[in-house]
Motif scaffolding. Structure first.
Motif, PDB file in Angstrom:
ATOM      1  N   ARG A  10     -17.366 -18.011  -7.091  1.00  0.00           N
ATOM      2  CA  ARG A  10     -18.433 -17.464  -6.239  1.00  0.00           C
ATOM      3  C   ARG A  10     -19.790 -17.599  -6.912  1.00  0.00           C
TER       4      ARG A  10
ATOM      5  N   GLY B 269     -25.164 -24.508  -5.099  1.00  0.00           N
ATOM      6  CA  GLY B 269     -25.385 -24.899  -3.710  1.00  0.00           C
ATOM      7  C   GLY B 269     -24.329 -25.849  -3.193  1.00  0.00           C
TER       8      GLY B 269
ATOM      9  N   GLU C 175     -20.796 -21.378  -7.077  1.00  0.00           N
ATOM     10  CA  GLU C 175     -21.104 -21.873  -5.735  1.00  0.00           C
ATOM     11  C   GLU C 175     -22.537 -21.508  -5.347  1.00  0.00           C
ATOM     12  N   ALA C 176     -22.916 -20.265  -5.625  1.00  0.00           N
ATOM     13  CA  ALA C 176     -24.280 -19.836  -5.311  1.00  0.00           C
ATOM     14  C   ALA C 176     -25.297 -20.554  -6.203  1.00  0.00           C
ATOM     15  N   ARG C 177     -24.941 -20.791  -7.446  1.00  0.00           N
ATOM     16  CA  ARG C 177     -25.880 -21.425  -8.383  1.00  0.00           C
ATOM     17  C   ARG C 177     -26.056 -22.904  -8.079  1.00  0.00           C
TER      18      ARG C 177
ATOM     19  N   SER D 219     -19.861 -26.117  -2.470  1.00  0.00           N
ATOM     20  CA  SER D 219     -18.619 -25.372  -2.361  1.00  0.00           C
ATOM     21  C   SER D 219     -17.826 -25.468  -3.670  1.00  0.00           C
TER      22      SER D 219
END
Length: 322
Positions: A51, A58, A54-56, A60
């Motif tokens: 998670r 960009g 993924e946010a860092r 999946s």
């Protein structure tokens, strides 16, 4: 609160000095292969980092459970993947440091076909005994066992597990005889331990902690260089007089061999950023893990040392798996 070790602090500048890449990494989705079943600590750790990354990034980041053969099936899948950093293995200590000695005839090489990327976190094993045991320290436990004149009965979730090898290391350092009682997992072993049918276990902290807090087991020591934040009153094995008994399970990322160094360093730097993120750090600590920053070179040095240690125990104790 995260306590950064000296080596972790020294590792940070190296992680920050990344070689330039032709384009940002990653350009496509990333797979984290967890070689054990969903719901376990390794799986939960994988999903927490997925998670964050993924946010860092960009992109999946998907956790894929490929189980079986003591983690070797998932490890082989990653070893045969393209060396582009898009398929990574989330491995526990035993898979990378014990399995090469337990499974010398694999169709791939754990040592040569996988390369270290970054440590995710570590957690100590805890020496636990039944509450009915009169001993309240390691010294008292050893004295009682020697007076009993019989081998120590110690349990584990299976031959070759780090729980098993921690006990073998303890017996070697304490110069006392023991008999291994293997179970199909830690849960039934802990039930028998609480009932007094075996004498001791060196269980992973997440498995031991609830039973210690409920008063069903007593913790005599942790097999780590430092006391555990979750059990601050419990001494280390060194403090208990056995400095050679150090066995600290960990989870770490590994990539296919020949993955470009700049990709390995980029992933390691982003993992280090996650370990300093308050939300992720708190979630890891809730699982019983201590975040620890180790990049590719530092992790390789640790793996090399522990392969020698645990491989030596496997050979000396003639440990075999069916």
């Amino acid at each position: 609160m995260l306590r950064m070790t000296r080596r972790a602090v020294l590792a940070l500048p190296a992680l920050a000095a990344l070689p330039a890449m032709a384009q940002p990494f990653p350009q496509r989705p990333v797979r984290l292969v967890a070689p054990f079943a969903a719901g376990a600590s390794l799986d939960a750790t994988s999903r927490l980092f997925a998670r964050f990354l993924e946010a860092r990034w960009g992109q999946s980041v998907v956790v894929e459970n490929r189980t079986g053969a003591a983690g070797n099936i998932g490890a082989e899948f990653v070893a045969r993947a393209a060396p582009d950093g898009l398929t990574l293995l989330v491995a526990p200590t035993g898979l990378m440091t014990v399995n090469p000695s337990l499974y010398p005839s694999l169709a791939f090489s754990i040592e040569n076909d996988l390369t270290p990327v970054a440590m995710l976190g570590s957690l100590p094993n805890v020496m636990v005994v039944p509450t009915s045991t009169a001993a309240n320290s390691v010294a008292e436990f050893l004295a009682a066992m020697r007076a009993a004149g019989r081998p120590i009965l110690y349990g584990s979730p299976g031959a070759g597990s780090l729980v098993h090898l921690s006990a073998e290391l303890f017996l070697r350092e304490a110069n006392i005889a023991g008999t291994h009682v293997p179970y199909r997992g830690s849960a039934p072993a802990l039930v028998d331990l609480a009932a007094g049918r075996i004498d001791v276990m060196f269980e992973n902290q997440p498995g031991a902690l609830p039973l210690v807090r409920d008063g069903r087991l007593k913790a005599l020591a942790v097999t780590a260089p430092r006391r555990s934040a979750a059990l601050p009153e419990v001494p280390t094995t060194a403090e208990a007089g056995l400095p050679g008994v150090v066995a600290v399970p960990w989870f770490a990322l590994f990539a296919p061999a020949r993955t470009p160094p700049e990709i390995l360093e980029k992933i390691a730097a982003d993992v280090a950023a996650g370990q300093q993120d308050p939300g992720l750090r708190a979630a890891l600590e809730a699982l019983g893990l201590t975040p620890e920053v180790l990049g590719p070179a530092q992790l390789q040095a640790l793996v090399t040392r522990e392969r020698a240690l645990f491989g030596g125990i496997v050979r000396a104790a003639n440990i075999r798996v069916e």
